[in-house]
Write a protein that holds these residues in place. Structure first.
Motif, PDB file in Angstrom:
ATOM      1  N   ILE A   9     -10.578 -28.162 -40.495  1.00  0.00           N
ATOM      2  CA  ILE A   9      -9.749 -27.174 -40.575  1.00  0.00           C
ATOM      3  C   ILE A   9      -8.564 -27.247 -39.656  1.00  0.00           C
ATOM      4  O   ILE A   9      -8.735 -27.413 -38.562  1.00  0.00           O
ATOM      5  N   GLU A  10      -7.423 -27.377 -40.526  1.00  0.00           N
ATOM      6  CA  GLU A  10      -6.244 -27.492 -39.748  1.00  0.00           C
ATOM      7  C   GLU A  10      -5.309 -26.455 -39.686  1.00  0.00           C
ATOM      8  O   GLU A  10      -5.818 -25.402 -40.377  1.00  0.00           O
ATOM      9  N   PRO A  11      -4.477 -26.176 -38.854  1.00  0.00           N
ATOM     10  CA  PRO A  11      -3.649 -24.825 -38.818  1.00  0.00           C
ATOM     11  C   PRO A  11      -3.274 -24.224 -40.293  1.00  0.00           C
ATOM     12  O   PRO A  11      -3.325 -23.138 -40.451  1.00  0.00           O
ATOM     13  N   ASP A  12      -2.703 -25.220 -40.793  1.00  0.00           N
ATOM     14  CA  ASP A  12      -1.961 -24.806 -42.293  1.00  0.00           C
ATOM     15  C   ASP A  12      -2.828 -25.502 -43.642  1.00  0.00           C
ATOM     16  O   ASP A  12      -2.213 -25.065 -44.941  1.00  0.00           O
ATOM     17  N   TYR A  13      -3.850 -25.914 -43.303  1.00  0.00           N
ATOM     18  CA  TYR A  13      -4.638 -26.478 -44.523  1.00  0.00           C
ATOM     19  C   TYR A  13      -5.745 -27.007 -44.265  1.00  0.00           C
ATOM     20  O   TYR A  13      -6.364 -27.150 -43.071  1.00  0.00           O
ATOM     21  N   ILE A  14      -6.731 -27.481 -45.279  1.00  0.00           N
ATOM     22  CA  ILE A  14      -7.991 -28.086 -45.011  1.00  0.00           C
ATOM     23  C   ILE A  14      -7.616 -29.491 -45.390  1.00  0.00           C
ATOM     24  O   ILE A  14      -7.203 -29.950 -46.315  1.00  0.00           O
ATOM     25  N   TYR A  15      -8.355 -30.592 -44.431  1.00  0.00           N
ATOM     26  CA  TYR A  15      -7.978 -31.993 -44.575  1.00  0.00           C
ATOM     27  C   TYR A  15      -9.245 -32.607 -44.854  1.00  0.00           C
ATOM     28  O   TYR A  15     -10.417 -32.650 -44.151  1.00  0.00           O
ATOM     29  N   VAL A  16      -9.399 -33.217 -46.130  1.00  0.00           N
ATOM     30  CA  VAL A  16     -10.639 -33.627 -46.427  1.00  0.00           C
ATOM     31  C   VAL A  16     -10.735 -35.252 -46.155  1.00  0.00           C
ATOM     32  O   VAL A  16      -9.670 -35.869 -46.732  1.00  0.00           O
ATOM     33  N   ILE A  17     -11.421 -35.762 -45.479  1.00  0.00           N
ATOM     34  CA  ILE A  17     -11.303 -36.857 -44.813  1.00  0.00           C
ATOM     35  C   ILE A  17     -12.446 -37.908 -45.489  1.00  0.00           C
ATOM     36  O   ILE A  17     -12.179 -39.220 -45.752  1.00  0.00           O
TER      37      ILE A  17
ATOM     38  N   ALA B   6     -18.253 -38.262 -49.241  1.00  0.00           N
ATOM     39  CA  ALA B   6     -19.356 -39.592 -48.402  1.00  0.00           C
ATOM     40  C   ALA B   6     -20.679 -39.238 -49.448  1.00  0.00           C
ATOM     41  O   ALA B   6     -21.272 -38.055 -49.608  1.00  0.00           O
ATOM     42  N   HIS B   7     -21.135 -40.393 -49.893  1.00  0.00           N
ATOM     43  CA  HIS B   7     -22.608 -40.485 -50.412  1.00  0.00           C
ATOM     44  C   HIS B   7     -23.534 -40.392 -49.324  1.00  0.00           C
ATOM     45  O   HIS B   7     -23.199 -41.105 -48.146  1.00  0.00           O
ATOM     46  N   THR B   8     -24.363 -39.251 -49.609  1.00  0.00           N
ATOM     47  CA  THR B   8     -25.428 -39.037 -48.538  1.00  0.00           C
ATOM     48  C   THR B   8     -26.354 -39.972 -48.290  1.00  0.00           C
ATOM     49  O   THR B   8     -27.089 -39.997 -47.077  1.00  0.00           O
ATOM     50  N   LYS B   9     -26.568 -41.055 -48.993  1.00  0.00           N
ATOM     51  CA  LYS B   9     -27.586 -42.206 -48.535  1.00  0.00           C
ATOM     52  C   LYS B   9     -27.121 -43.387 -48.446  1.00  0.00           C
ATOM     53  O   LYS B   9     -27.803 -44.386 -48.229  1.00  0.00           O
ATOM     54  N   ARG B  10     -25.565 -43.357 -48.196  1.00  0.00           N
ATOM     55  CA  ARG B  10     -25.214 -44.733 -47.619  1.00  0.00           C
ATOM     56  C   ARG B  10     -24.352 -44.619 -46.510  1.00  0.00           C
ATOM     57  O   ARG B  10     -23.455 -43.661 -46.480  1.00  0.00           O
ATOM     58  N   LYS B  11     -24.587 -45.416 -45.648  1.00  0.00           N
ATOM     59  CA  LYS B  11     -23.412 -45.909 -44.284  1.00  0.00           C
ATOM     60  C   LYS B  11     -23.065 -44.360 -43.760  1.00  0.00           C
ATOM     61  O   LYS B  11     -21.863 -44.062 -43.766  1.00  0.00           O
ATOM     62  N   PRO B  12     -24.096 -43.877 -43.159  1.00  0.00           N
ATOM     63  CA  PRO B  12     -23.627 -42.462 -42.616  1.00  0.00           C
ATOM     64  C   PRO B  12     -22.741 -42.738 -41.411  1.00  0.00           C
ATOM     65  O   PRO B  12     -22.791 -43.503 -40.688  1.00  0.00           O
ATOM     66  N   GLY B  13     -21.693 -41.722 -41.305  1.00  0.00           N
ATOM     67  CA  GLY B  13     -20.845 -41.807 -40.253  1.00  0.00           C
ATOM     68  C   GLY B  13     -19.554 -42.693 -40.519  1.00  0.00           C
ATOM     69  O   GLY B  13     -18.694 -42.880 -39.554  1.00  0.00           O
ATOM     70  N   TYR B  14     -19.588 -43.545 -41.686  1.00  0.00           N
ATOM     71  CA  TYR B  14     -18.648 -44.512 -41.959  1.00  0.00           C
ATOM     72  C   TYR B  14     -17.254 -43.877 -41.641  1.00  0.00           C
ATOM     73  O   TYR B  14     -16.129 -44.679 -41.323  1.00  0.00           O
ATOM     74  N   TRP B  15     -17.031 -42.702 -42.318  1.00  0.00           N
ATOM     75  CA  TRP B  15     -15.649 -41.977 -42.366  1.00  0.00           C
ATOM     76  C   TRP B  15     -15.226 -41.889 -40.751  1.00  0.00           C
ATOM     77  O   TRP B  15     -13.921 -41.470 -40.725  1.00  0.00           O
ATOM     78  N   LEU B  16     -15.949 -41.888 -39.724  1.00  0.00           N
ATOM     79  CA  LEU B  16     -15.500 -41.455 -38.459  1.00  0.00           C
ATOM     80  C   LEU B  16     -14.433 -42.632 -37.919  1.00  0.00           C
ATOM     81  O   LEU B  16     -13.480 -41.992 -37.156  1.00  0.00           O
ATOM     82  N   LYS B  17     -14.275 -43.582 -38.499  1.00  0.00           N
ATOM     83  CA  LYS B  17     -13.273 -44.512 -38.199  1.00  0.00           C
ATOM     84  C   LYS B  17     -11.981 -44.211 -38.972  1.00  0.00           C
ATOM     85  O   LYS B  17     -10.965 -44.525 -38.311  1.00  0.00           O
ATOM     86  N   ARG B  18     -11.910 -43.217 -39.669  1.00  0.00           N
ATOM     87  CA  ARG B  18     -10.654 -42.641 -40.388  1.00  0.00           C
ATOM     88  C   ARG B  18     -10.062 -41.401 -39.261  1.00  0.00           C
ATOM     89  O   ARG B  18      -9.120 -40.706 -39.633  1.00  0.00           O
ATOM     90  N   SER B  19     -10.948 -40.883 -38.789  1.00  0.00           N
ATOM     91  CA  SER B  19     -10.654 -39.606 -37.840  1.00  0.00           C
ATOM     92  C   SER B  19      -9.547 -39.740 -36.923  1.00  0.00           C
ATOM     93  O   SER B  19      -8.839 -38.783 -36.568  1.00  0.00           O
ATOM     94  N   SER B  20      -9.106 -40.879 -36.622  1.00  0.00           N
ATOM     95  CA  SER B  20      -7.829 -41.132 -35.543  1.00  0.00           C
ATOM     96  C   SER B  20      -6.622 -40.701 -36.463  1.00  0.00           C
ATOM     97  O   SER B  20      -5.671 -40.056 -35.832  1.00  0.00           O
ATOM     98  N   GLY B  21      -6.470 -40.622 -37.733  1.00  0.00           N
ATOM     99  CA  GLY B  21      -5.504 -40.105 -38.484  1.00  0.00           C
ATOM    100  C   GLY B  21      -5.735 -38.860 -39.031  1.00  0.00           C
ATOM    101  O   GLY B  21      -4.875 -38.287 -39.877  1.00  0.00           O
ATOM    102  N   SER B  22      -6.639 -38.076 -38.899  1.00  0.00           N
ATOM    103  CA  SER B  22      -6.944 -36.979 -39.373  1.00  0.00           C
ATOM    104  C   SER B  22      -5.914 -35.690 -39.331  1.00  0.00           C
ATOM    105  O   SER B  22      -5.467 -35.768 -38.044  1.00  0.00           O
ATOM    106  N   GLY B  23      -5.619 -35.294 -40.234  1.00  0.00           N
ATOM    107  CA  GLY B  23      -4.695 -33.964 -40.418  1.00  0.00           C
ATOM    108  C   GLY B  23      -3.283 -34.487 -40.103  1.00  0.00           C
ATOM    109  O   GLY B  23      -2.387 -33.571 -40.000  1.00  0.00           O
ATOM    110  N   GLU B  24      -3.048 -35.671 -40.210  1.00  0.00           N
ATOM    111  CA  GLU B  24      -1.400 -36.116 -40.270  1.00  0.00           C
ATOM    112  C   GLU B  24      -1.083 -36.251 -41.882  1.00  0.00           C
ATOM    113  O   GLU B  24      -1.776 -36.894 -42.627  1.00  0.00           O
ATOM    114  N   LYS B  25       0.041 -35.589 -42.073  1.00  0.00           N
ATOM    115  CA  LYS B  25       0.447 -35.662 -43.425  1.00  0.00           C
ATOM    116  C   LYS B  25       1.589 -36.922 -43.422  1.00  0.00           C
ATOM    117  O   LYS B  25       2.255 -37.507 -42.610  1.00  0.00           O
ATOM    118  N   ASP B  26       1.544 -37.776 -44.620  1.00  0.00           N
ATOM    119  CA  ASP B  26       2.423 -38.922 -44.804  1.00  0.00           C
ATOM    120  C   ASP B  26       3.688 -38.433 -45.163  1.00  0.00           C
ATOM    121  O   ASP B  26       3.830 -37.416 -45.645  1.00  0.00           O
TER     122      ASP B  26
END
Length: 104
Positions: free
Chosen positions: A73-81, A84-104
């Motif tokens: 939950i960002e101040p002005d929007y919801i950021y979908v990072i 994720a498939h629930t049976k594959r590679k749990p937490g793989y998306w955490l490596k993306r979190s360094s860029g979360s909420g940043e608009k291009d």
């Protein structure tokens, strides 16, 4: 209304899953797309309702499909990072979190 921004990798995961389901059974991809659209609407309506995984990320579990929507939950929007498939590679998306909420 709050806007929703999909991480480019999350958008790719979504489109790949739609294609996968449609290849398996005609119309199933469309049903998956509808389930994701409904889920996103529910998240926008009440973003704090869903389980906090690792701050700031929350998870919405899709009914009838083995996927979850991981978002922050960002101040002005919801950021979908991740869509994720629930049976594959749990937490793989955490490596993306360094860029979360940043608009291009």
């Amino acid at each position: 209304m709050t806007s929703v921004i999909f991480d480019p990798d999350a958008r790719a995961e979504f489109l790949d899953a739609v294609r996968y389901y449609e290849e398996r059974q005609r119309g199933l991809g469309r049903r998956f797309r509808g389930a994701v659209e409904t889920a996103v609407s529910l998240v926008v309506a009440n973003p704090v309702l869903y389980r906090l995984l690792r701050a700031p990320f929350r998870r919405y579990l899709l009914p009838k499909f083995p996927y979850s929507i991981i978002y922050s939950i960002e101040p002005d929007y919801i950021y979908v990072i991740a869509l994720a498939h629930t049976k594959r590679k749990p937490g793989y998306w955490l490596k993306r979190s360094s860029g979360s909420g940043e608009k291009d």
